[in-house]
Design a protein around this motif. Structure first.
Motif, PDB file in Angstrom:
ATOM      1  N   LYS A  17      92.191 -21.827  50.266  1.00 20.66           N
ATOM      2  CA  LYS A  17      92.078 -21.296  51.625  1.00 20.66           C
ATOM      3  C   LYS A  17      91.328 -22.282  52.516  1.00 20.66           C
ATOM      4  N   VAL A  18      91.525 -22.079  53.827  1.00 19.66           N
ATOM      5  CA  VAL A  18      90.840 -22.932  54.784  1.00 19.66           C
ATOM      6  C   VAL A  18      90.312 -22.069  55.927  1.00 19.66           C
ATOM      7  N   THR A  19      89.122 -22.436  56.421  1.00 22.77           N
ATOM      8  CA  THR A  19      88.543 -21.753  57.587  1.00 22.77           C
ATOM      9  C   THR A  19      88.692 -22.646  58.811  1.00 22.77           C
ATOM     10  N   VAL A  20      89.245 -22.092  59.870  1.00 22.37           N
ATOM     11  CA  VAL A  20      89.475 -22.852  61.123  1.00 22.37           C
ATOM     12  C   VAL A  20      88.481 -22.344  62.173  1.00 22.37           C
ATOM     13  N   ASN A  57      93.407 -20.048  66.710  1.00 21.61           N
ATOM     14  CA  ASN A  57      94.678 -19.392  66.411  1.00 21.61           C
ATOM     15  C   ASN A  57      95.861 -20.335  66.604  1.00 21.61           C
ATOM     16  N   SER A  58      95.762 -21.276  67.571  1.00 22.03           N
ATOM     17  CA  SER A  58      96.839 -22.256  67.755  1.00 22.03           C
ATOM     18  C   SER A  58      97.010 -23.090  66.491  1.00 22.03           C
ATOM     19  N   VAL A  59      95.900 -23.488  65.849  1.00 21.42           N
ATOM     20  CA  VAL A  59      95.964 -24.258  64.604  1.00 21.42           C
ATOM     21  C   VAL A  59      96.562 -23.405  63.492  1.00 21.42           C
ATOM     22  N   LYS A  60      96.130 -22.138  63.382  1.00 12.53           N
ATOM     23  CA  LYS A  60      96.657 -21.264  62.347  1.00 12.53           C
ATOM     24  C   LYS A  60      98.159 -21.083  62.526  1.00 12.53           C
ATOM     25  N   THR A  61      98.596 -20.847  63.764  1.00 12.43           N
ATOM     26  CA  THR A  61     100.022 -20.637  64.017  1.00 12.43           C
ATOM     27  C   THR A  61     100.830 -21.847  63.558  1.00 12.43           C
ATOM     28  N   THR A 120      90.442 -17.650  60.742  1.00 11.24           N
ATOM     29  CA  THR A 120      90.046 -18.263  62.011  1.00 11.24           C
ATOM     30  C   THR A 120      88.754 -17.651  62.532  1.00 11.24           C
ATOM     31  N   LYS A 121      88.019 -18.446  63.292  1.00  9.39           N
ATOM     32  CA  LYS A 121      86.756 -17.979  63.868  1.00  9.39           C
ATOM     33  C   LYS A 121      86.535 -18.725  65.189  1.00  9.39           C
ATOM     34  N   GLY A 122      86.200 -17.960  66.227  1.00 12.10           N
ATOM     35  CA  GLY A 122      85.858 -18.573  67.513  1.00 12.10           C
ATOM     36  C   GLY A 122      84.374 -18.585  67.714  1.00 12.10           C
ATOM     37  N   LEU A 123      83.802 -19.778  67.929  1.00 15.02           N
ATOM     38  CA  LEU A 123      82.350 -19.914  68.041  1.00 15.02           C
ATOM     39  C   LEU A 123      81.896 -20.309  69.446  1.00 15.02           C
ATOM     40  N   GLY A 124      82.820 -20.368  70.402  1.00 18.02           N
ATOM     41  CA  GLY A 124      82.447 -20.651  71.797  1.00 18.02           C
ATOM     42  C   GLY A 124      81.728 -21.967  71.967  1.00 18.02           C
ATOM     43  N   GLU A 125      80.564 -21.936  72.640  1.00 19.84           N
ATOM     44  CA  GLU A 125      79.815 -23.149  72.954  1.00 19.84           C
ATOM     45  C   GLU A 125      78.858 -23.561  71.837  1.00 19.84           C
ATOM     46  N   ALA A 126      78.846 -22.819  70.744  1.00 21.05           N
ATOM     47  CA  ALA A 126      77.897 -23.084  69.646  1.00 21.05           C
ATOM     48  C   ALA A 126      78.198 -24.417  68.955  1.00 21.05           C
ATOM     49  N   ASN A 127      77.180 -24.927  68.316  1.00 21.59           N
ATOM     50  CA  ASN A 127      77.291 -26.122  67.475  1.00 21.59           C
ATOM     51  C   ASN A 127      77.938 -27.326  68.186  1.00 21.59           C
ATOM     52  N   PRO A 128      77.489 -27.703  69.396  1.00 22.93           N
ATOM     53  CA  PRO A 128      78.093 -28.886  70.030  1.00 22.93           C
ATOM     54  C   PRO A 128      77.813 -30.141  69.206  1.00 22.93           C
ATOM     55  N   ILE A 129      78.773 -31.052  69.179  1.00 29.02           N
ATOM     56  CA  ILE A 129      78.594 -32.304  68.439  1.00 29.02           C
ATOM     57  C   ILE A 129      78.227 -33.431  69.391  1.00 29.02           C
ATOM     58  N   ALA A 130      78.158 -33.134  70.694  1.00 30.03           N
ATOM     59  CA  ALA A 130      77.747 -34.122  71.700  1.00 30.03           C
ATOM     60  C   ALA A 130      77.154 -33.359  72.887  1.00 30.03           C
ATOM     61  N   SER A 131      76.502 -34.098  73.770  1.00 27.29           N
ATOM     62  CA  SER A 131      75.847 -33.460  74.914  1.00 27.29           C
ATOM     63  C   SER A 131      76.881 -32.908  75.902  1.00 27.29           C
ATOM     64  N   ASN A 132      76.641 -31.677  76.379  1.00 28.98           N
ATOM     65  CA  ASN A 132      77.505 -31.079  77.400  1.00 28.98           C
ATOM     66  C   ASN A 132      77.126 -31.516  78.815  1.00 28.98           C
ATOM     67  N   ASP A 133      76.158 -32.431  78.911  1.00 23.54           N
ATOM     68  CA  ASP A 133      75.732 -32.915  80.226  1.00 23.54           C
ATOM     69  C   ASP A 133      76.618 -34.038  80.744  1.00 23.54           C
ATOM     70  N   ASN A 138      83.398 -31.841  72.500  1.00 24.81           N
ATOM     71  CA  ASN A 138      83.090 -30.446  72.125  1.00 24.81           C
ATOM     72  C   ASN A 138      84.301 -29.519  72.244  1.00 24.81           C
ATOM     73  N   ARG A 139      85.352 -29.940  72.911  1.00 20.06           N
ATOM     74  CA  ARG A 139      86.575 -29.121  73.008  1.00 20.06           C
ATOM     75  C   ARG A 139      87.398 -29.382  71.726  1.00 20.06           C
ATOM     76  N   ARG A 140      87.161 -28.603  70.686  1.00 19.23           N
ATOM     77  CA  ARG A 140      87.685 -28.988  69.377  1.00 19.23           C
ATOM     78  C   ARG A 140      87.931 -27.788  68.488  1.00 19.23           C
ATOM     79  N   VAL A 141      88.577 -28.098  67.352  1.00 18.53           N
ATOM     80  CA  VAL A 141      88.704 -27.172  66.224  1.00 18.53           C
ATOM     81  C   VAL A 141      88.352 -27.962  64.944  1.00 18.53           C
ATOM     82  N   GLU A 142      87.536 -27.350  64.101  1.00 20.73           N
ATOM     83  CA  GLU A 142      87.169 -27.973  62.815  1.00 20.73           C
ATOM     84  C   GLU A 142      87.702 -27.110  61.668  1.00 20.73           C
ATOM     85  N   THR A 143      88.231 -27.772  60.659  1.00 24.43           N
ATOM     86  CA  THR A 143      88.762 -27.027  59.506  1.00 24.43           C
ATOM     87  C   THR A 143      87.857 -27.302  58.289  1.00 24.43           C
ATOM     88  N   ALA A 144      87.650 -26.270  57.525  1.00 27.14           N
ATOM     89  CA  ALA A 144      86.828 -26.412  56.295  1.00 27.14           C
ATOM     90  C   ALA A 144      87.527 -25.665  55.144  1.00 27.14           C
TER      91      ALA A 144
END
Length: 440
Positions: A368-371, A393-397, A411-424, A432-438
Motif C-alpha cells: 500500500k501507499v499513502t498519498v 485524489n488526483s494522484v490516486k485517480t 489519501t490525506k490532505g494536510l493543507g499548509e502543514a509541513n512546508p519544505i520551503a519558506s512561504n515568504d 510547497n504545492r506538492r504531493v508526497e507518496t510514502a
C-alpha cells in the motif's frame, strides 16, 4: 423729358463710368489685407450700404411681349436703396423709386388705336425688397476685387395714376372710386454691374424689369389676359456704412483672404510651433517604445536593464525564477515529489513518468501507499486543506486508472502543514504545492 435731355443724362453717366473705371485701376485698396478672417463671421465687415440712383423708365421690357402702344418715350426715374449684405455673395435690398411712364400710337395708322392716342402714368412710388446675388467678379483671382456682376429678384408694390389722351382721372380709382392711385403688386427681376470707386463708394449700372399683376398701368385694357410691365435702366452711387477699420463685405475676395491667412507670418509661426510640438510628442512616443535590452519591456518601465538576450522576464523586466527542479530527496519508496501549479489540482505531464513507476511497483509487488497532499500559504487554511485533498485524489485517480487497486492507495490532505520551503518567497511556495507518496 425730351431726347436731348436724355442724351445729356447718358453722356454724364458715361463720363462718370469712365472716371470710376480710372479710379478703380489707379487705386490700391487694402481691404482684403485687413485683419478679417475667412470664417470670422459678418461682424468683422461693413455690411450695410445706402444707394442713390437715377435713369430711364420705359413701359417696355427687354424680353419683349405684348404692348398696348406702338411707341414709348424715355422718362426720368430716381430712387434710393438700402442693402444688408448677408454673405460674400448674397444680400437683401430695399428699393424705393419714383418717375413717369409714357407712350404713344404715332406709328399706328392715323396715330390712334381704338381711339387712344397716348398715355402718361405718374409713379407715385414703387417699393420692393429684393435678393441680390453677386454672380461673378471680373478679377476674382486677383488681390483686389474691383468689378462685380449681380442679379436681383424680389417682390414689390407700385402706386400709379394713368392718364389717357391727357385725361387725368386722379381721385376716381378704387372700389369706391375715391382713390388718387391704383396700387398693384409686381415682381422685379434685374441684373447689373458694379464698379469699385473707393473702399466706401461704388458706381452701379443696372437694368430691372417689373412685371405687374394687372393691365391698367397705361390706362388701357387692351387684352383681357395680358399683364403690364415696365423697365428701369439706371446708374447710381452706393455708399458703404459702418466703421472705416472694417472692409466692405461686398468686395471681399474669399480666395484672396484665405491666401492672406495662409501667408500670415503669425499663422506660419503657429504652424511651425505645432510641428515642433508634434515632433516632441513623436519623440516621447519613441522613447516610451525604446527597449535597449530587447526583453520586451520598455526602458521606462524596465527595473532590470541589461537583461541577457533570451532571458524570460516578468512585467517589470526582471528575470523569472528558473523552474524549481523536483527535490532530489525521495520518500521511503524512492519516488519523487509531485508538483502542482498555483491553485490547481491538475497533474502536470512531467509527473506521469514518476506515477507510472510507482504504479508498476504497486502492481508487481503489492503493498500500500499513502498519498499526502499539500498547499502553499496563499488563501484561507480551509481552502488550502480542500485543495491539498484534491491534489492527493488526483494522484490516486491516476494510479487506479493505471491498474492499481483502489484499496492500495490511501489519501490525506494536510493543507499548509509541513512546508519544505519558506512561504515568504515565490520559489518556496512553488515547492510547497506538492504531493508526497510514502509506501507502507
Amino acid at each position: 423729358m425730351n431726347y436731348s435731355t436724355l442724351k445729356k443724362g447718358l453722356a454724364v453717366s458715361f463720363v462718370a463710368l469712365m472716371g470710376a473705371t480710372s479710379l478703380v485701376n489707379a487705386q490700391e485698396t487694402d481691404a482684403t489685407s485687413s485683419s478679417a478672417k475667412v470664417f470670422g463671421g459678418r461682424g468683422q465687415y461693413r455690411t450695410w450700404s445706402l444707394g442713390v440712383n437715377g435713369g430711364v423708365l420705359s413701359p417696355f421690357v427687354a424680353v419683349g411681349g405684348s404692348n398696348d402702344f406702338t411707341n414709348w418715350e424715355p422718362n426720368l426715374g430716381y430712387g434710393i436703396s438700402l442693402r444688408k449684405q448677408l454673405g460674400h455673395a448674397f444680400g437683401l435690398e430695399g428699393n424705393i423709386f419714383r418717375g413717369k411712364l409714357s407712350g404713344t400710337n404715332k406709328d399706328a395708322a392715323g396715330g390712334v388705336v381704338n381711339g387712344v392716342r397716348d398715355f402718361e402714368t405718374d409713379l407715385a412710388y414703387s417699393a420692393d425688397i429684393r435678393g441680390v446675388v453677386n454672380v461673378a467678379t471680373v478679377d476674382f483671382l486677383r488681390r483686389d476685387n474691383s468689378v462685380n456682376f449681380f442679379v436681383t429678384a424680389g417682390y414689390g408694390v407700385v402706386a400709379y395714376n394713368p392718364k389717357v389722351n391727357g385725361v387725368d382721372r386722379k381721385g376716381t380709382f378704387g372700389d369706391d372710386q375715391d382713390k388718387d392711385y391704383i396700387k398693384e403688386a409686381y415682381i422685379p427681376v434685374g441684373a447689373g454691374i458694379k464698379f469699385k470707386v473707393s473702399d466706401r463708394v461704388s458706381f452701379n449700372l443696372g437694368y430691372t424689369m417689373h412685371f405687374l399683376d394687372g393691365d391698367n398701368l397705361d390706362g388701357v385694357y387692351a387684352k383681357a389676359t395680358s399683364k403690364d410691365k415696365f423697365s428701369y435702366g439706371y446708374a447710381g452711387l452706393e455708399f458703404s456704412l459702418g466703421s472705416k477699420s472694417k472692409p466692405n463685405l461686398d468686395w471681399v475676395n474669399p480666395l484672396a483672404l484665405m491666401y492672406d491667412e495662409l501667408k500670415d507670418p503669425s499663422l506660419r509661426q503657429e504652424v511651425e510651433a505645432l510641428k515642433n510640438r508634434v515632433s516632441a510628442v513623436e519623440k516621447s512616443v519613441e522613447d516610451l517604445k525604446k527597449d535597449s535590452d530587447g526583453d520586451g519591456v520598455a526602458d521606462q518601465f524596465d527595473k532590470c536593464p541589461g537583461t541577457p538576450a533570451g532571458t524570460a522576464v516578468d512585467g517589470s523586466g526582471c528575470p523569472l525564477p528558473a523552474p524549481v527542479a523536483a527535490p532530489t530527496t525521495s520518500t521511503a519508496t524512492g519516488f519523487e515529489t509531485i508538483q502542482f501549479e498555483f491553485n490547481s489540482s491538475v497533474l502536470k505531464t512531467e509527473a506521469y513518468p514518476t506515477l507510472d513507476k510507482l504504479s508498476s511497483v504497486l502492481r508487481e509487488n503489492g503493498g500500500k501507499v499513502t498519498v499526502n497532499g499539500y498547499a502553499s500559504s496563499e488563501g484561507t487554511a480551509a481552502y488550502n486543506l480542500k485543495l491539498s485533498k484534491d491534489r492527493a485524489n488526483s494522484v490516486k485517480t491516476y494510479l487506479v486508472n493505471s491498474g492499481v487497486n483502489s484499496s492500495q492507495v490511501a489519501t490525506k490532505g494536510l493543507g499548509e502543514a509541513n512546508p519544505i520551503a519558506s512561504n515568504d518567497t515565490e520559489e518556496g511556495r512553488i515547492q510547497n504545492r506538492r504531493v508526497e507518496t510514502a509506501r507502507n
